[in-house]
Design a protein around this motif. Structure first.
Motif, PDB file in Angstrom:
ATOM      1  N   VAL A 104      -2.173   4.745  -3.410  1.00 36.00           N
ATOM      2  CA  VAL A 104      -3.161   5.635  -2.816  1.00 36.00           C
ATOM      3  C   VAL A 104      -2.728   7.062  -3.124  1.00 36.00           C
ATOM      4  N   ILE A 117      -0.971  -1.186  -4.516  1.00 40.06           N
ATOM      5  CA  ILE A 117      -2.079  -0.233  -4.492  1.00 40.06           C
ATOM      6  C   ILE A 117      -1.483   1.150  -4.278  1.00 40.06           C
ATOM      7  N   VAL A 177      -6.023   4.058  -6.314  1.00 36.32           N
ATOM      8  CA  VAL A 177      -7.139   4.305  -5.403  1.00 36.32           C
ATOM      9  C   VAL A 177      -7.007   5.718  -4.836  1.00 36.32           C
ATOM     10  N   LEU A 205      -9.804  -0.262   0.811  1.00 32.73           N
ATOM     11  CA  LEU A 205      -8.835  -0.999   0.005  1.00 32.73           C
ATOM     12  C   LEU A 205      -9.235  -2.457  -0.115  1.00 32.73           C
ATOM     13  N   VAL A 265       0.872  -1.172   0.000  1.00 34.48           N
ATOM     14  CA  VAL A 265       0.000   0.000   0.000  1.00 34.48           C
ATOM     15  C   VAL A 265       0.912   1.225   0.000  1.00 34.48           C
TER      16      VAL A 265
END
Length: 283
Positions: free
Chosen positions: A90, A88, A112, A118, A51
């Motif tokens: 962010v 991912i 995202v 998530l 992340v």
């Protein structure tokens, strides 16, 4: 590496799992060596999810000949090595993004916007660049500078060549060389050009920097007030508190030397972010 300083979180539970460490680095590509070591030590489960909170996706691909790491290409090697199987990105509130999946370097990147839930399907590593909270464009104002032949040759002799190529355009032939970065404080790769007017002996030498990034056009810039960036830090903490996952490792990049975080803010932002993370990632 300013410090592979690992700030051990307070309030460890006596009979519960230990809180993850927060590893703080000067520049973001230093995280790759930490992830490798964490896997080897059994602190990070390979094949999990990264992340990545950042003003940039950092999914560039290292040059296949040199393999040189920069602050924009350290995630793809981690995917190639199986450290992570999913990334991912962010994106911060000042960089509006539409949720989507794109291909980068042969891998899928899940984009995202900040604040969305998530989709996590495995162990998690949390990675934060402080430019998420205040962002500069280190290439702003950089221009090519004409140099002498002696200066060109001195630069060429000063370090290895990372990549080079020759191209023609409207009667001119340019041989362009990108020099490898030196060890030590982060610097952007240097480009030196030798341009010859075809059919004459007129030669021009130029020095410039290489914009290593995945954005077309301008890099994002956000120069917040103290109230704005501190509110975003608290917002990240609240968002993490709402999520039902806990990272195995946490990495934080200061990104001041590379020019992405304002030097006058970096220490204060780092302190607020690590304090917030200590509260939100403990057992």
């Amino acid at each position: 590496m300013r410090r592979a300083a690992i700030l051990v979180l307070l309030s460890l539970a006596a009979c519960g799992p230990a809180a993850p460490e927060i590893a703080v680095f000067e520049e973001h590509h230093e995280a790759l060596a930490y992830w490798r070591a964490a896997v080897a030590a059994g602190d990070l489960t390979p094949g999990g999810v990264l992340v990545h909170l950042d003003a940039h996706e950092d999914m560039g691909v290292p040059d296949p000949e040199s393999g040189e790491l920069t602050v924009s290409n350290f995630i793809v090697p981690a995917l190639r090595e199986g450290i992570f199987s999913k990334v991912i990105w962010v994106a911060p509130p000042f960089l509006p993004q539409v949720p989507r999946v794109e291909e980068r370097g042969g891998f899928r990147l899940h984009v995202v916007p900040f604040g969305m839930p998530l989709d996590l399907d495995g162990p998690v590593a949390l990675d934060i660049d402080l430019d998420f909270f205040a962002c500069e464009n280190p290439h702003e104002g950089h221009e090519d500078v004409e140099i002498t032949r002696e200066e060109y040759e001195a630069l060429l002799a000063s370090r290895p060549v990372r990549m080079e190529g020759t191209f023609r355009d409207e009667g001119f032939e340019t041989h362009s060389i990108v020099l490898a970065r030196r060890e030590g404080p982060y610097e952007w790769p240097i480009r030196i050009d030798r341009t010859t007017e075809v059919g004459t002996e007129n030669v021009r030498y130029v020095r410039g920097c290489v914009c290593m990034g995945e954005y077309e056009g301008e890099f994002p810039v956000w120069r917040p007030t103290d109230a704005e960036w501190t509110a975003l830090v608290r917002g990240v903490g609240a968002w993490l508190g709402e999520e039902n996952w806990r990272p195995e490792v946490v990495t934080v990049a200061r990104s001041a030397g590379s020019g992405f975080v304002p030097p006058d803010l970096v220490d204060r932002i780092e302190r607020h972010v690590t304090e917030e993370l200590a509260l939100r990632t403990k057992p």
